[in-house]
Design a protein around this motif. Structure first.
Motif, PDB file in Angstrom:
ATOM      1  N   LYS A   1       0.823  -1.201   0.000  1.00 61.66           N
ATOM      2  CA  LYS A   1       0.000   0.000   0.000  1.00 61.66           C
ATOM      3  C   LYS A   1       0.859   1.254   0.000  1.00 61.66           C
ATOM      4  O   LYS A   1       0.558   2.234  -0.702  1.00 61.66           O
ATOM      5  CB  LYS A   1      -0.928  -0.012   1.208  1.00 61.66           C
ATOM      6  N   THR A   2       1.945   1.244   0.816  1.00 60.84           N
ATOM      7  CA  THR A   2       2.817   2.415   0.877  1.00 60.84           C
ATOM      8  C   THR A   2       3.505   2.637  -0.466  1.00 60.84           C
ATOM      9  O   THR A   2       3.613   3.788  -0.947  1.00 60.84           O
ATOM     10  CB  THR A   2       3.855   2.239   1.992  1.00 60.84           C
ATOM     11  N   ARG A   3       3.978   1.567  -1.097  1.00 61.88           N
ATOM     12  CA  ARG A   3       4.635   1.726  -2.401  1.00 61.88           C
ATOM     13  C   ARG A   3       3.667   2.267  -3.449  1.00 61.88           C
ATOM     14  O   ARG A   3       4.015   3.122  -4.262  1.00 61.88           O
ATOM     15  CB  ARG A   3       5.202   0.379  -2.841  1.00 61.88           C
ATOM     16  N   THR A   4       2.442   1.791  -3.415  1.00 63.11           N
ATOM     17  CA  THR A   4       1.447   2.292  -4.369  1.00 63.11           C
ATOM     18  C   THR A   4       1.165   3.770  -4.136  1.00 63.11           C
ATOM     19  O   THR A   4       1.053   4.557  -5.098  1.00 63.11           O
ATOM     20  CB  THR A   4       0.148   1.479  -4.231  1.00 63.11           C
ATOM     21  N   ALA A   5       1.045   4.184  -2.860  1.00 64.62           N
ATOM     22  CA  ALA A   5       0.787   5.589  -2.549  1.00 64.62           C
ATOM     23  C   ALA A   5       1.951   6.479  -2.973  1.00 64.62           C
ATOM     24  O   ALA A   5       1.751   7.589  -3.492  1.00 64.62           O
ATOM     25  CB  ALA A   5       0.513   5.742  -1.060  1.00 64.62           C
TER      26      ALA A   5
ATOM     27  N   LYS B   1       4.001   5.929  -5.420  1.00 66.60           N
ATOM     28  CA  LYS B   1       3.949   6.014  -6.888  1.00 66.60           C
ATOM     29  C   LYS B   1       2.912   7.045  -7.332  1.00 66.60           C
ATOM     30  O   LYS B   1       3.175   7.873  -8.220  1.00 66.60           O
ATOM     31  CB  LYS B   1       3.616   4.640  -7.452  1.00 66.60           C
ATOM     32  N   VAL B   2       1.732   7.006  -6.690  1.00 63.88           N
ATOM     33  CA  VAL B   2       0.685   7.977  -7.047  1.00 63.88           C
ATOM     34  C   VAL B   2       1.130   9.392  -6.721  1.00 63.88           C
ATOM     35  O   VAL B   2       0.917  10.337  -7.507  1.00 63.88           O
ATOM     36  CB  VAL B   2      -0.620   7.616  -6.329  1.00 63.88           C
ATOM     37  N   ASN B   3       1.750   9.596  -5.532  1.00 60.75           N
ATOM     38  CA  ASN B   3       2.210  10.933  -5.155  1.00 60.75           C
ATOM     39  C   ASN B   3       3.263  11.462  -6.116  1.00 60.75           C
ATOM     40  O   ASN B   3       3.252  12.639  -6.494  1.00 60.75           O
ATOM     41  CB  ASN B   3       2.771  10.908  -3.733  1.00 60.75           C
TER      42      ASN B   3
ATOM     43  N   ASN C   1       1.592  12.566  -9.287  1.00 55.59           N
ATOM     44  CA  ASN C   1       0.852  13.816  -9.088  1.00 55.59           C
ATOM     45  C   ASN C   1       1.780  15.012  -8.933  1.00 55.59           C
ATOM     46  O   ASN C   1       1.503  16.102  -9.438  1.00 55.59           O
ATOM     47  CB  ASN C   1      -0.052  13.702  -7.873  1.00 55.59           C
TER      48      ASN C   1
END
Length: 522
Positions: free
Chosen positions: A157-161, A163-165, A168
């Motif tokens: 979950k942290t890695r996905t977040a 990547k999204v940040n 953005n």
């Protein structure tokens, strides 16, 4: 003849047994080397850890990188006051380390990145030492952040977040190079002027450290009500949405506000005396209003019941008027006055009689028992007729006995024998009659004599027995059935003072065929 001397080399079996024993002992010592050699004295202490931190039994204990002992075992312990669970590590150290300072610290370290741990001890400087069996407290233990904990922080979950940040942030900075340059240019004066501000913040007199401590304390205090705070913001959102839905009505009300204010300016001075009187009235009503809070439920119930009964009360008042008129005519009749005077005289004459008779029923219950026993005497069947008939048939035989008319009270001797062929006569032909038993009346002993006096053998007893020969027993009858033979409700029995005892559970050891019969008076 020379005797041959035995030799160790001459016995191969003995040599093989000794060799096998040496090998077994060597293997055992090498296998238990990590746990300490047997019969070697050790210095045993304990360490309280926040958690086991990956330590396992047989892990090494080091001081300055040198192995000085092992962790023999790990046991959990729960604080009875807080409920918090900690780990207690039992250490077996070399005897030469005995008497470590009490401020010795313990740190859980990693041998390598694969997760193998050991316990590092840092000697303190205190002159007070730890005795064998004592514990290094949790306040003197710590655990540095391990590399596996750092890696575990970056879960899926942290890695996905992240990547999204990153995506953005890239989209937000794309095409804004000129703006960033201008921003960096304008930041220079800000940084120059911020230096004295930062110096003031860094000064100990500012107490910036205490600010964050207080913020942490405030956050910890508001954490238990975080759910309520979230619900508060949700409710505020619902409120403002509803407020926005009536915005047009609020605007219309505001448009009519000036005219309302003009009318209020004219009317309020004329209404001021009324509000002053109303304020004084409310002040005087305040004690009654405070009492009304406690009596309001009862008052409301009384009003609701009274409203239902009001119509019936009106009809009752009409009939009561007729009754009052008849009562007035009765009181004015001279014959009724004479009758009441005669009744009063009758009561005065009968009062001593009632005072003498009342204890028979009030204390001894004899009247009720008399009618009950008469009914049983005439109706109870004992195989040869009723009890009344059996009393005369089975009466003792002898002169002046109870079965036939007699010229004197029965006073024996009887002519009956104890058994056929026996010469011993049963002496049971005695009257034992008491015409005036004591009933706790005026001037009498406080005993219920009839039915409770002792039987005196071989004597004719006519009269009162001594109070010491009368048992203190009162048979009280109870009535639990109405005239139709139905049980009264439990509330009625309780109001009458008659409580039905709960039946006791039957013992399993009693025989099934056995029944316990107990007569109860009605």
């Amino acid at each position: 003849m020379n005797r041959r001397r035995s030799s160790l080399a001459a016995s191969p079996l003995l040599i093989g047994a000794i060799t096998t024993l040496i090998v077994v002992v060597a293997v055992y010592l090498s296998y238990n080397a990590n746990n300490g050699l047997p019969f070697v004295p050790t210095y045993n202490i304990k360490v309280a850890l926040p958690n086991s931190s990956g330590l396992e039994p047989s892990n090494q204990v080091r001081i300055s990188g040198t192995r000085v002992g092992i962790v023999s075992s790990l046991t959990p312990r729960q604080n009875p006051r807080t409920g918090r669970i900690t780990a207690i590590a039992n250490l077996h150290l070399e005897k030469k380390l005995e008497s470590l300072p009490v401020d010795t610290k313990a740190i859980v370290q990693s041998v390598s990145t694969i997760g193998l741990k050991y316990l590092e001890l840092e000697k303190g400087t205190s002159k007070t030492t730890l005795k064998a069996g004592q514990t290094i407290p949790e306040s003197h233990t710590s655990e540095p952040v391990n590399i596996e904990e750092l890696f575990n922080m970056f879960n899926k979950k942290t890695r996905t977040a992240i990547k999204v940040n990153t995506n953005n942030f890239g989209d937000g900075l794309a095409g804004r190079g000129l703006g960033l340059n201008n921003t960096i240019h304008e930041l220079r004066p800000l940084v120059t002027k911020a230096i004295p501000v930062l110096r003031n913040l860094a000064a100990p007199q500012t107490g910036l450290h205490d600010l964050f401590v207080d913020l942490d304390r405030a956050a910890s205090q508001t954490a238990p009500v975080a759910q309520q705070n979230a619900e508060l913001f949700t409710d505020l959102d619902i409120f403002f949405k509803g407020w926005a839905g009536v915005a047009s009505s609020i605007e219309a009300a505001n448009r009519g506000g000036p005219r309302s204010l003009e009318q209020a300016i004219y009317s309020l001075p004329h209404e001021a005396p009324f509000y002053e009187d109303l304020t004084e009235f409310a002040h005087l009503l305040r004690p009654s209003a405070s009492s009304l809070r406690t009596v309001a439920p009862k008052l409301g119930h009384a009003v609701s019941v009274g409203a239902v009964n009001l119509a019936a009360a009106t009809a009752l008042n009409t009939r009561l008027a007729e009754s009052s008129q008849a009562l007035q005519e009765f009181a004015s009749n001279p014959v009724d006055s004479l009758a009441l005077e005669d009744f009063a005289q009758t009561l005065e004459i009968g009062n001593p009689l009632l005072a003498g008779i009342a204890p028979e029923q009030a204390n001894c219950n004899y009247w009720t028992l008399f009618f009950r026993n008469i009914a049983s005497l005439e109706s109870e069947n004992i195989g040869i007729g009723t009890v009344a008939r059996a009393g005369s048939v089975l009466s003792p035989s002898g002169p002046n006995n109870e079965g036939y008319p007699s010229a004197a009270p029965a006073n024996g001797p009887s002519i009956e024998k104890e058994a056929a062929g026996s010469s011993k006569i049963v002496d049971n032909d005695r009257l034992h009659y008491n015409p005036y038993p004591n009933v706790t009346g005026l001037g009498q002993p406080q005993v219920c004599e009839a039915g409770n006096e002792s039987y005196v053998e071989h004597q004719l007893v006519i009269g009162n027995a001594p109070a010491t020969a009368v048992s203190d027993n009162r048979e009280i009858t109870s009535r639990e059935d109405d005239l139709l033979g139905e049980k009264y409700p439990a509330a009625t029995l309780k109001a009458l003072g008659i409580e039905t005892p709960k039946p006791k559970a039957k013992s399993k050891t009693k025989a099934k065929g056995k029944t316990k019969a107990k007569g109860k008076g009605k």
